[in-house]
Design a protein around this motif. Sequence first.
Motif, PDB file in Angstrom:
ATOM      1  N   LEU A 297      -2.469  -1.192   3.078  1.00 20.74           N
ATOM      2  CA  LEU A 297      -1.048  -1.429   2.833  1.00 20.74           C
ATOM      3  C   LEU A 297      -0.625  -0.675   1.589  1.00 20.74           C
ATOM      4  O   LEU A 297      -1.217  -0.848   0.516  1.00 20.74           O
ATOM      5  N   ALA A 298       0.401   0.157   1.725  1.00 20.87           N
ATOM      6  CA  ALA A 298       0.984   0.857   0.584  1.00 20.87           C
ATOM      7  C   ALA A 298       2.241   0.125   0.144  1.00 20.87           C
ATOM      8  O   ALA A 298       3.155  -0.090   0.948  1.00 20.87           O
ATOM      9  N   THR A 299       2.269  -0.283  -1.116  1.00 22.55           N
ATOM     10  CA  THR A 299       3.474  -0.886  -1.682  1.00 22.55           C
ATOM     11  C   THR A 299       4.134   0.139  -2.595  1.00 22.55           C
ATOM     12  O   THR A 299       3.469   0.779  -3.409  1.00 22.55           O
ATOM     13  N   VAL A 300       5.439   0.278  -2.447  1.00 24.33           N
ATOM     14  CA  VAL A 300       6.197   1.252  -3.236  1.00 24.33           C
ATOM     15  C   VAL A 300       7.218   0.495  -4.070  1.00 24.33           C
ATOM     16  O   VAL A 300       8.076  -0.217  -3.542  1.00 24.33           O
ATOM     17  N   LEU A 301       7.109   0.632  -5.377  1.00 27.58           N
ATOM     18  CA  LEU A 301       8.014  -0.043  -6.305  1.00 27.58           C
ATOM     19  C   LEU A 301       8.837   0.998  -7.047  1.00 27.58           C
ATOM     20  O   LEU A 301       8.295   1.877  -7.709  1.00 27.58           O
TER      21      LEU A 301
ATOM     22  N   THR B 173       6.192  -8.510 -10.369  1.00 33.39           N
ATOM     23  CA  THR B 173       5.312  -9.648 -10.094  1.00 33.39           C
ATOM     24  C   THR B 173       5.040  -9.785  -8.609  1.00 33.39           C
ATOM     25  O   THR B 173       3.896 -10.008  -8.190  1.00 33.39           O
ATOM     26  N   TYR B 174       6.088  -9.649  -7.783  1.00 36.90           N
ATOM     27  CA  TYR B 174       5.913  -9.770  -6.341  1.00 36.90           C
ATOM     28  C   TYR B 174       4.918  -8.732  -5.823  1.00 36.90           C
ATOM     29  O   TYR B 174       4.038  -9.034  -5.016  1.00 36.90           O
ATOM     30  N   VAL B 175       5.060  -7.497  -6.286  1.00 38.19           N
ATOM     31  CA  VAL B 175       4.162  -6.438  -5.825  1.00 38.19           C
ATOM     32  C   VAL B 175       2.733  -6.722  -6.266  1.00 38.19           C
ATOM     33  O   VAL B 175       1.776  -6.558  -5.497  1.00 38.19           O
ATOM     34  N   SER B 176       2.582  -7.159  -7.501  1.00 37.73           N
ATOM     35  CA  SER B 176       1.242  -7.474  -8.006  1.00 37.73           C
ATOM     36  C   SER B 176       0.588  -8.579  -7.182  1.00 37.73           C
ATOM     37  O   SER B 176      -0.609  -8.506  -6.847  1.00 37.73           O
ATOM     38  N   MET B 177       1.362  -9.584  -6.817  1.00 38.96           N
ATOM     39  CA  MET B 177       0.825 -10.674  -6.000  1.00 38.96           C
ATOM     40  C   MET B 177       0.408 -10.171  -4.622  1.00 38.96           C
ATOM     41  O   MET B 177      -0.641 -10.579  -4.084  1.00 38.96           O
ATOM     42  N   LYS B 178       1.200  -9.294  -4.040  1.00 43.30           N
ATOM     43  CA  LYS B 178       0.858  -8.748  -2.728  1.00 43.30           C
ATOM     44  C   LYS B 178      -0.405  -7.901  -2.801  1.00 43.30           C
ATOM     45  O   LYS B 178      -1.241  -7.931  -1.876  1.00 43.30           O
ATOM     46  N   GLN B 179      -0.549  -7.153  -3.877  1.00 42.97           N
ATOM     47  CA  GLN B 179      -1.770  -6.365  -4.067  1.00 42.97           C
ATOM     48  C   GLN B 179      -2.990  -7.283  -4.166  1.00 42.97           C
ATOM     49  O   GLN B 179      -4.029  -7.027  -3.553  1.00 42.97           O
ATOM     50  N   ASP B 180      -2.858  -8.365  -4.925  1.00 41.00           N
ATOM     51  CA  ASP B 180      -3.965  -9.316  -5.070  1.00 41.00           C
ATOM     52  C   ASP B 180      -4.319  -9.954  -3.730  1.00 41.00           C
ATOM     53  O   ASP B 180      -5.505 -10.153  -3.415  1.00 41.00           O
TER      54      ASP B 180
ATOM     55  N   LEU C 278       5.352  -0.931   2.588  1.00 39.71           N
ATOM     56  CA  LEU C 278       6.339  -1.898   2.122  1.00 39.71           C
ATOM     57  C   LEU C 278       7.036  -1.322   0.896  1.00 39.71           C
ATOM     58  O   LEU C 278       6.390  -1.040  -0.110  1.00 39.71           O
ATOM     59  N   VAL C 279       8.331  -1.122   1.003  1.00 38.44           N
ATOM     60  CA  VAL C 279       9.140  -0.711  -0.145  1.00 38.44           C
ATOM     61  C   VAL C 279       9.769  -1.968  -0.718  1.00 38.44           C
ATOM     62  O   VAL C 279      10.543  -2.654  -0.041  1.00 38.44           O
ATOM     63  N   GLN C 280       9.412  -2.294  -1.952  1.00 44.49           N
ATOM     64  CA  GLN C 280       9.908  -3.523  -2.574  1.00 44.49           C
ATOM     65  C   GLN C 280      11.415  -3.421  -2.828  1.00 44.49           C
ATOM     66  O   GLN C 280      11.887  -2.476  -3.464  1.00 44.49           O
TER      67      GLN C 280
ATOM     68  N   ILE D  85      -8.110  -6.014   2.598  1.00 46.82           N
ATOM     69  CA  ILE D  85      -7.167  -4.949   2.944  1.00 46.82           C
ATOM     70  C   ILE D  85      -7.061  -4.003   1.762  1.00 46.82           C
ATOM     71  O   ILE D  85      -6.920  -4.449   0.618  1.00 46.82           O
ATOM     72  N   ASP D  86      -7.143  -2.705   2.029  1.00 42.49           N
ATOM     73  CA  ASP D  86      -6.980  -1.716   0.963  1.00 42.49           C
ATOM     74  C   ASP D  86      -5.536  -1.733   0.466  1.00 42.49           C
ATOM     75  O   ASP D  86      -4.597  -1.617   1.273  1.00 42.49           O
ATOM     76  N   ALA D  87      -5.367  -1.864  -0.832  1.00 47.70           N
ATOM     77  CA  ALA D  87      -4.040  -1.903  -1.432  1.00 47.70           C
ATOM     78  C   ALA D  87      -3.770  -0.587  -2.156  1.00 47.70           C
ATOM     79  O   ALA D  87      -4.540  -0.175  -3.016  1.00 47.70           O
ATOM     80  N   ILE D  88      -2.665   0.066  -1.778  1.00 49.38           N
ATOM     81  CA  ILE D  88      -2.275   1.334  -2.382  1.00 49.38           C
ATOM     82  C   ILE D  88      -0.990   1.082  -3.161  1.00 49.38           C
ATOM     83  O   ILE D  88       0.050   0.732  -2.584  1.00 49.38           O
ATOM     84  N   ASP D  89      -1.048   1.233  -4.454  1.00 48.81           N
ATOM     85  CA  ASP D  89       0.064   0.881  -5.340  1.00 48.81           C
ATOM     86  C   ASP D  89       0.761   2.153  -5.811  1.00 48.81           C
ATOM     87  O   ASP D  89       0.151   3.000  -6.470  1.00 48.81           O
ATOM     88  N   ILE D  90       2.040   2.274  -5.457  1.00 49.62           N
ATOM     89  CA  ILE D  90       2.821   3.446  -5.852  1.00 49.62           C
ATOM     90  C   ILE D  90       4.041   2.973  -6.635  1.00 49.62           C
ATOM     91  O   ILE D  90       4.808   2.131  -6.153  1.00 49.62           O
ATOM     92  N   GLU D  91       4.201   3.513  -7.841  1.00 52.57           N
ATOM     93  CA  GLU D  91       5.347   3.163  -8.671  1.00 52.57           C
ATOM     94  C   GLU D  91       6.156   4.422  -8.977  1.00 52.57           C
ATOM     95  O   GLU D  91       5.593   5.444  -9.386  1.00 52.57           O
ATOM     96  N   LEU D  92       7.456   4.329  -8.764  1.00 48.91           N
ATOM     97  CA  LEU D  92       8.358   5.443  -9.013  1.00 48.91           C
ATOM     98  C   LEU D  92       9.343   5.077 -10.112  1.00 48.91           C
ATOM     99  O   LEU D  92       9.720   3.906 -10.260  1.00 48.91           O
ATOM    100  N   ASP D  93       9.753   6.075 -10.860  1.00 48.45           N
ATOM    101  CA  ASP D  93      10.754   5.876 -11.905  1.00 48.45           C
ATOM    102  C   ASP D  93      12.066   5.415 -11.267  1.00 48.45           C
ATOM    103  O   ASP D  93      12.578   6.077 -10.359  1.00 48.45           O
ATOM    104  N   PRO D  94      12.636   4.300 -11.714  1.00 48.85           N
ATOM    105  CA  PRO D  94      13.891   3.820 -11.130  1.00 48.85           C
ATOM    106  C   PRO D  94      15.038   4.818 -11.261  1.00 48.85           C
ATOM    107  O   PRO D  94      16.000   4.750 -10.485  1.00 48.85           O
ATOM    108  N   ASP D  95      14.941   5.728 -12.231  1.00 51.47           N
ATOM    109  CA  ASP D  95      15.995   6.716 -12.413  1.00 51.47           C
ATOM    110  C   ASP D  95      15.749   8.004 -11.636  1.00 51.47           C
ATOM    111  O   ASP D  95      16.573   8.928 -11.680  1.00 51.47           O
TER     112      ASP D  95
END
Length: 297
Positions: free
Chosen positions: A34-38, A47-54, A94-96, A61-71
């Motif tokens: 699962l790739a989560t995109v924040l 917090t929600y994304v961190s909980m889903k990763q945990d 999943l795009v948060q 399940i392999d957790a792929i954490d992607i964070e993008l600059d809000p700007d």
Amino acid sequence: MTDIIDGNAVAADVRDGLGDAIDTLADADVTPSLATVLMSDDPASETYVSMKQDDCEEVGIDAIDIELDPDAPAEELYDTIDDLNDDPEVDGILVQMPVPDHVDDRAVLRRIDPLKDVDGFHPENVGRLVAGNARYKPCTPHGVQKLLAAADVETDGADAVVVGRSDIVGKPMANLFVQKDEYGNATTTVCHSRTEDLAAKTRAADIVVAAAGVPEMIDGDMLSEGVTVVDVGINRVDADTEKGYELVGDVEYESAKEKAGAITPVPGGVGPMTRAMLLWNTVKAASLQHDVPVDLP
């Protein structure tokens, strides 16, 4: 005695039940991912994304954490989704939400490959749900179904009232209730901000699902004896606590509990189920994309 429906316990059962399906996939050399995109600096979203990763790590399940600059430009998010769509090692995306104002959230949902749309919000998946052939049920309504099943609540022939008409909960919940299917077959009313005499509607219900996002809008006087109450709301209100606030649902719990035959608390009711059903959908996504049949709990 009112049955307090323990979402934490039911969610734990779902997570445990996924073990066999994950083992079946492992035998075929497949690990669900699962790739989560924040794209936000909102603490709650983080917090929600961190909980889903945990949660993913807990069940295998392999957790792929992607964070993008809000700007960053919207195109950076779109390009990220395109890359994940093309990556055979990614089963779910999943795009948060919410995304920044300069990003079109509907364009985001349309961009995700429907086979990887584990939220179930792509128009193709919404259409399949309405047609009675769901690929992925949205996590919160699916979790509500699991809670009702765990509490032995009969939906067949029941009068169900859904308070709220959001795309995330209200509409799909109503669609699931009316399906000619297990945990469906209910006569369903959808109430919203233009509904006249809401209390008359909720008093006539065997099952009330509150999902309007208004703190404690439904109290015991609006319910019939023995009703099943599922409170999807989670609202932060000012309170004399160490944090300065408390979390309450859309239902005034103490008065509703006096009337209900079964009720979900807030927190500890629907919330844990939403996260558990995301894992459920991710495992199903891996099964579909790698053509490995599994038994899901």
